[in-house]
Design a protein around this motif. Sequence first.
Motif, PDB file in Angstrom:
ATOM      1  N   VAL A 155       0.848  -1.187   0.000  1.00  0.00           N
ATOM      2  CA  VAL A 155       0.000   0.000   0.000  1.00  0.00           C
ATOM      3  C   VAL A 155       0.886   1.240   0.000  1.00  0.00           C
ATOM      4  CG1 VAL A 155      -1.737   1.322   1.248  1.00  0.00           C
ATOM      5  CG2 VAL A 155      -1.870  -1.180   1.208  1.00  0.00           C
ATOM      6  N   TYR A 157       0.612   4.886   0.910  1.00  0.00           N
ATOM      7  CA  TYR A 157      -0.302   5.737   1.673  1.00  0.00           C
ATOM      8  C   TYR A 157       0.041   7.205   1.448  1.00  0.00           C
ATOM      9  CZ  TYR A 157      -3.013   7.809   5.411  1.00  0.00           C
ATOM     10  OH  TYR A 157      -3.904   8.582   6.119  1.00  0.00           O
ATOM     11  N   GLN A 171      -3.082   5.685  10.919  1.00  0.00           N
ATOM     12  CA  GLN A 171      -3.642   5.086   9.718  1.00  0.00           C
ATOM     13  C   GLN A 171      -2.671   4.086   9.094  1.00  0.00           C
ATOM     14  OE1 GLN A 171      -3.773   8.243  10.632  1.00  0.00           O
ATOM     15  NE2 GLN A 171      -5.467   9.369   9.678  1.00  0.00           N
ATOM     16  N   LEU A 175      -3.102  -0.132   8.335  1.00  0.00           N
ATOM     17  CA  LEU A 175      -2.856  -0.768   7.043  1.00  0.00           C
ATOM     18  C   LEU A 175      -1.787  -1.849   7.157  1.00  0.00           C
ATOM     19  CD1 LEU A 175      -2.926   2.423   4.783  1.00  0.00           C
ATOM     20  CD2 LEU A 175      -4.675   0.639   4.920  1.00  0.00           C
ATOM     21  N   TYR A 228      -3.599   4.335  -1.547  1.00  0.00           N
ATOM     22  CA  TYR A 228      -4.588   4.710  -0.530  1.00  0.00           C
ATOM     23  C   TYR A 228      -4.384   6.189  -0.214  1.00  0.00           C
ATOM     24  CZ  TYR A 228      -7.428   4.221   3.780  1.00  0.00           C
ATOM     25  OH  TYR A 228      -8.398   4.338   4.735  1.00  0.00           O
ATOM     26  N   HIS A 230      -5.973   9.742   1.693  1.00  0.00           N
ATOM     27  CA  HIS A 230      -6.920  10.341   2.639  1.00  0.00           C
ATOM     28  C   HIS A 230      -7.051  11.828   2.346  1.00  0.00           C
ATOM     29  CE1 HIS A 230      -7.708  12.258   6.743  1.00  0.00           C
ATOM     30  NE2 HIS A 230      -8.852  11.692   6.391  1.00  0.00           N
ATOM     31  N   GLY A 234      -6.455  11.634  -1.299  1.00  0.00           N
ATOM     32  CA  GLY A 234      -7.358  10.905  -2.174  1.00  0.00           C
ATOM     33  C   GLY A 234      -7.356  11.480  -3.575  1.00  0.00           C
ATOM     34  N   VAL A 251      -7.970   3.154  -2.977  1.00  0.00           N
ATOM     35  CA  VAL A 251      -8.837   3.420  -1.822  1.00  0.00           C
ATOM     36  C   VAL A 251      -8.801   4.922  -1.562  1.00  0.00           C
ATOM     37  CG1 VAL A 251      -9.344   2.944   0.591  1.00  0.00           C
ATOM     38  CG2 VAL A 251      -8.324   1.154  -0.847  1.00  0.00           C
ATOM     39  N   GLU A 253     -10.319   7.825   0.935  1.00  0.00           N
ATOM     40  CA  GLU A 253     -10.996   8.071   2.215  1.00  0.00           C
ATOM     41  C   GLU A 253     -11.215   9.565   2.434  1.00  0.00           C
ATOM     42  OE1 GLU A 253     -10.058   8.080   6.978  1.00  0.00           O
ATOM     43  OE2 GLU A 253      -8.887   6.721   5.723  1.00  0.00           O
ATOM     44  N   THR A 295     -12.042   0.275  -7.094  1.00  0.00           N
ATOM     45  CA  THR A 295     -11.960   1.479  -6.265  1.00  0.00           C
ATOM     46  C   THR A 295     -12.908   1.353  -5.086  1.00  0.00           C
ATOM     47  OG1 THR A 295     -11.477   2.802  -8.241  1.00  0.00           O
ATOM     48  CG2 THR A 295     -12.154   3.991  -6.255  1.00  0.00           C
ATOM     49  N   LEU A 347     -11.576  -3.612   4.482  1.00  0.00           N
ATOM     50  CA  LEU A 347     -10.386  -3.575   3.632  1.00  0.00           C
ATOM     51  C   LEU A 347      -9.987  -4.967   3.160  1.00  0.00           C
ATOM     52  CD1 LEU A 347      -8.586  -1.106   2.746  1.00  0.00           C
ATOM     53  CD2 LEU A 347     -10.290  -0.620   4.490  1.00  0.00           C
TER      54      LEU A 347
END
Length: 362
Positions: A155, A157, A171, A175, A228, A230, A234, A251, A253, A295, A347
């Motif tokens: 991932v 992030y 976070q 993950l 991923y 946020h 995002g 992903v 968020e 997604t 997830l």
Amino acid sequence: MITVITIILAIGLKNQLAHRGRARRHPPQPDLYQQLKRQRGGKSVTVEAVKTTESRHNRQQHKHSDASTWPFAMPSFQLLLSVLGVSGLVYLGLCGWLRLIQRWMMYLPTALGPATPQDWGRPYEEVWIPVEGHGDSGYLHGWWIPTSEAPGLTVLYLHGNSGSIASNISQVRRLRALGASVLTIDYRGYGRSSGPFPNESRLYADAVAAYQFLVTHKAVDPHHLIAYGHSLGGAIAIELALRVPTLAGLVVEGSFTSMGDMAERSTYNAWFPVRRMLTQQFDSLAKVPHLALPTLYIHGLADASVPATMGQTLHQATPAPADLWLVPKADHNDLTTLAGADFDHRLRQFFQHHILATSPSP
């Protein structure tokens, strides 16, 4: 509003000055009959002569009245124009100032805090990722937290507009607990990364550099790599997914439809044309119809920063496969904590059904 107030004040002053002009008294009109009789040496005066003289006198008096108010009316009109001109210049100056400083209002980086993955017993590697650019090259600082556990996913992030990787460590921990390797980075201008100060294009370039680092230096299979993001992250992750179609999944968020939509929710929108002033667009709503990967949208129903309706709008505009998970009572920054075990379950379910089931084994 400032312009309206100044107009009202100027009109009021103008009316006051005009009233003062009208209030000026003119000499009382003499008896025209007696005046004409004296002028003619006591001879009788006809009615027609009196009327003719009176008409001529009225015209002269009206001319005198206009002339007496003119010195007052002209300066008040000039004052009105001056006030309007100054107000317009002030307003345009404020618009220009907001346009110039909007990046400093939008991006809120902090220095790297003391927290690290070592605090929760996970080995990690500090990484420095070069970013090539035209005149603004630099490097990213990040944490690489690997694992050899199944399912073998990685991932990337991407955090939001404020803080650093240290302030978003909770976070990252969630993950990593899913059994995935995680790379988290600070954009240029954040944490220990180099400058220059962020802008939209630099943030996109930073995400691409992080992806290339994983594929090139960590031998990560793109078909097992998930972006991923946020909040602002995002929007960056959506752009990355368009630039790198080999990503396994995405992903998003607590993210927004566009920066223009967010700007219109601000208090500045009541005073300024904020959408037209924006230099940072992040128009995710225009991009998501072109996504071609699994997604997952996650949004807190109590999000006071980015309304959940924006997450729903993004989901509706995204081609399948696209899932939406709305978390009750979750705000913008506490979703993973409030969701608890449901976060892990959702997830894992997304990874299993949409990524691992359709991807070759690592």
